[in-house]
Design a protein around this motif. Structure first.
Motif, PDB file in Angstrom:
ATOM      1  N   ILE A  48       0.523  -0.896   0.878  1.00 26.99           N
ATOM      2  CA  ILE A  48       0.138  -0.087  -0.197  1.00 26.99           C
ATOM      3  C   ILE A  48       0.885   1.650   0.338  1.00 26.99           C
ATOM      4  N   GLY A  49       2.226   1.348   0.992  1.00 26.64           N
ATOM      5  CA  GLY A  49       2.916   2.238   0.631  1.00 26.64           C
ATOM      6  C   GLY A  49       3.089   2.241  -0.310  1.00 26.64           C
ATOM      7  N   LEU A  50       4.138   1.772  -1.090  1.00 28.70           N
ATOM      8  CA  LEU A  50       4.701   1.545  -2.264  1.00 28.70           C
ATOM      9  C   LEU A  50       3.990   1.837  -3.799  1.00 28.70           C
TER      10      LEU A  50
ATOM     11  N   GLY B 215       3.322   4.857  -7.275  1.00 32.04           N
ATOM     12  CA  GLY B 215       2.748   4.791  -8.393  1.00 32.04           C
ATOM     13  C   GLY B 215       1.181   5.797  -8.486  1.00 32.04           C
ATOM     14  N   ALA B 216       1.395   6.453  -7.714  1.00 32.31           N
ATOM     15  CA  ALA B 216       0.475   7.781  -6.537  1.00 32.31           C
ATOM     16  C   ALA B 216      -1.170   6.577  -6.527  1.00 32.31           C
TER      17      ALA B 216
ATOM     18  N   PRO C  18       8.316  -3.307  -5.547  1.00 30.55           N
ATOM     19  CA  PRO C  18       9.370  -1.747  -6.491  1.00 30.55           C
ATOM     20  C   PRO C  18       9.539  -2.538  -7.493  1.00 30.55           C
ATOM     21  N   LEU C  19       9.921  -3.345  -7.997  1.00 28.42           N
ATOM     22  CA  LEU C  19      10.060  -3.924  -9.136  1.00 28.42           C
ATOM     23  C   LEU C  19       9.061  -4.355 -10.334  1.00 28.42           C
ATOM     24  N   GLY C  20       7.622  -5.361  -9.117  1.00 25.07           N
ATOM     25  CA  GLY C  20       6.407  -5.483  -9.278  1.00 25.07           C
ATOM     26  C   GLY C  20       6.260  -3.810 -10.345  1.00 25.07           C
ATOM     27  N   ILE C  21       5.677  -3.166  -9.059  1.00 30.50           N
ATOM     28  CA  ILE C  21       5.182  -1.864  -9.662  1.00 30.50           C
ATOM     29  C   ILE C  21       6.267  -1.139 -10.351  1.00 30.50           C
ATOM     30  N   THR C  22       7.145  -1.181 -11.243  1.00 32.65           N
ATOM     31  CA  THR C  22       8.222   0.010 -11.958  1.00 32.65           C
ATOM     32  C   THR C  22       7.752  -0.517 -12.935  1.00 32.65           C
TER      33      THR C  22
ATOM     34  N   SER D 177      -2.246  -0.656 -15.055  1.00 32.95           N
ATOM     35  CA  SER D 177      -1.876  -0.325 -13.474  1.00 32.95           C
ATOM     36  C   SER D 177      -1.152  -1.403 -12.757  1.00 32.95           C
ATOM     37  N   PRO D 178      -0.750  -0.675 -12.194  1.00 34.14           N
ATOM     38  CA  PRO D 178       0.287  -1.747 -11.025  1.00 34.14           C
ATOM     39  C   PRO D 178      -0.545  -1.790 -10.137  1.00 34.14           C
ATOM     40  N   MET D 179      -1.651  -1.663  -9.704  1.00 33.01           N
ATOM     41  CA  MET D 179      -2.519  -1.774  -8.753  1.00 33.01           C
ATOM     42  C   MET D 179      -2.957  -3.559  -8.989  1.00 33.01           C
TER      43      MET D 179
END
Length: 518
Positions: free
Chosen positions: A228-230, A235-236, A438-442, A450-452
């Motif tokens: 949730i924090g990442l 990803g805002a 971090p790797l998955g979101i980026t 969407s990074p969600m």
């Protein structure tokens, strides 16, 4: 109902002899295979991998093999990992051993103190007989397993998985002792709990249900809060408490059903019903008599810990996850601090003031704390931090994406869910989430997606590390009971991991998370 026929003593001896023979061969093979795999991995030409990361990969191959085959005690292997990393120039001694003083270690220590006090004063047996005396539970081992699992799962949705496992382990131990008494009362002789399949299943239920329940809420387990924090930082994307619970509740129920079915099938009790069990339970419960000072004090310390562990969850719902008061609370009253406060309180609450006797003595605390488990978890945290610092986790992640061509939402979710699961098996789920998140979101954002879904998949998959004691703190806690052979944990954990990833996690992420609006 007619009882099942127990195996003969001769057949039981043969089974135990075969298991002992297998263990000897497994340990002998692992003793050689571990170093051999480490040397092989280091000899492989791995392009793009920094030298320190290459050495660490070889060490991890070595240590992971020894964790599985157990030629030496698992805590010894956990200490060997950082020692080898220091000797081979991967990291400095200060950084290698720093994770052994991680706050989670002290959360363990305080929880063990609470468990020791509960067991030494008989509180675990009082709770156990209270659970057994419920009308719907009765004397059925299956319903006993279900009752323990439900209580543990619901509790861990609001209290940390580690704290839940530490609270439930002595209760599970008490249930097993009660079942042992039932066998004796039924004229079946003395029951060896270390050779009893149901004992393994019940302890696995206490550990696995602690992890499964953690997916329910954002505060249920650290990976949820980390992702949730990442998401908000990288990803805002802001995820509310209610939104998380939409897919968290569905995942929790689905995981629990599969877990209960698998454990029940793999570790059945030898009977469906024990004649005269209800009468014996009532008799044993009456023998406990009125509450004693040690029990009352243990409940007080226990209640203090649970209240302070649960309070942040209610504060988050009432005030919001980002409220300054909640941040201040978490700064000064982290889970580790609460565990130690409750544990130390046991040394101050008297049971006999005139004799200066208190609820917990230091000799009893030393005996009750499983130092091997503390070392084991510290070693896992150490390896996890080294993977991140050396860039090994990033190299592995990029390698997986390039090899699979994972650029669609389905491919990314599947890839990082599996990757997160594999990492959480080798190290703590908190460390795995910090490495993979971090790797998955980026990667998702770079692909224009969407990074969600990827973030939720990583968080859920991190809670599915069921194969090794080092995978999650609940695994380590219940493994310390001595009733779970490592091979049984690996087999049961593998089945649950595969089903959990491909039939629950990925469908939930792809359909439910997308339906919510991401």
């Amino acid at each position: 109902m007619q009882e099942k026929v127990l195996p003969s003593d001769e057949l039981g001896d043969k089974i135990r002899e075969a298991e002992a023979c297998f263990d000897r061969r497994r340990k002998s093979l692992g003793l050689i295979l571990g170093p051999a795999l480490g040397i092989l991995v280091y000899a492989l030409p791995l392009s793009g991998l920094p030298e320190e990361a290459h050495r660490l990969l070889a060490i991890i191959a070595f240590i992971a093999t020894w964790w599985i085959t157990e030629p030496v005690p698992i805590p010894v292997s956990a200490l060997l990992g950082p020692v080898l990393a220091i000797l081979f120039g991967v990291i400095s001694p200060a950084k290698a051993f720093a994770p052994f003083a991680n706050p989670l270690i002290f959360l363990f220590m305080g929880s063990f103190m609470l468990a020791t006090a509960m067991m030494s004063h008989g509180l675990d047996k009082r709770f156990a007989y209270a659970i057994l005396s419920m009308k719907w539970v009765g004397s059925s081992p299956t319903r006993i397993l279900l009752a323990l699992g439900l209580v543990t799962t619901l509790c861990s949705g609001w209290v940390s998985n580690t704290a839940t496992a530490a609270m439930m382990m002595p209760i599970a131990m008490g249930l097993l002792l009660a079942i042992k008494d039932m066998h004796a009362a039924a004229g079946k002789g003395d029951l060896d709990l270390h050779q009893y399949k149901f004992a393994t299943g019940l302890m696995l239920m206490a550990g696995y249900a602690s992890s499964v329940g953690g997916v329910l809420t954002p505060v249920g387990t650290p990976p949820n809060l980390i992702m949730i924090g990442l998401l908000e930082q990288l990803g805002a994307v802001k995820v509310s408490f209610f939104e998380w619970m939409i897919w968290g509740s569905v995942a929790m129920v689905a995981y629990f059903v599969i877990m209960f079915v698998v454990i029940k099938k793999m570790f059945p009790a030898d009977v469906d019903y024990i004649e005269g069990a209800e009468e014996m339970i009532r008799e044993q419960r009456s023998k406990l008599g009125p509450w004693r000072a040690g029990e009352i004090n243990s409940v007080i310390a226990f209640a203090v810990a649970v209240t302070l562990w649960v309070l942040p969850g209610f504060m988050a719902m009432a005030l919001g996850a980002g409220h300054p008061l909640l941040k201040t609370y978490n700064t000064y009253l982290s889970e580790a601090v609460v565990a130690m406060l409750a544990g130390l309180l046991l040394f101050l609450l008297p049971t006999n003031w005139s004799k200066r006797e208190f609820t917990l003595s230091w000799p009893d605390a030393v005996k009750g704390i499983d130092w091997g488990t503390l070392v084991l978890f510290g070693g896992g945290l150490s390896l996890g931090s080294m993977m991140y610092v050396t860039g090994l986790s990033k190299w592995i992640g990029v390698l997986i994406v390039d090899a699979t061509g994972a650029h669609s939402q389905l491919a990314l979710v599947t890839t990082f869910a599996v990757f997160s699961l594999l990492m959480s098996e080798l190290t703590s789920h908190t460390a795995a989430t910090n490495m993979v998140g971090p790797l998955g979101i980026t990667v998702a954002m770079s692909a224009g997606l969407s990074p969600m879904p990827v973030a939720v998949a990583i968080a859920l998959a991190s809670s599915l590390g069921f194969m090794l004691p080092v995978s999650t703190p609940p695994n380590a806690i219940v493994y310390a009971s001595g009733y779970i052979p490592i091979t049984k944990m690996i087999k049961a954990g593998f089945i649950l991991d595969v089903i959990g990833i491909f039939f629950i996690t990925i469908p939930i992420v792809l359909y439910l998370v997308t339906w919510v609006g991401y």
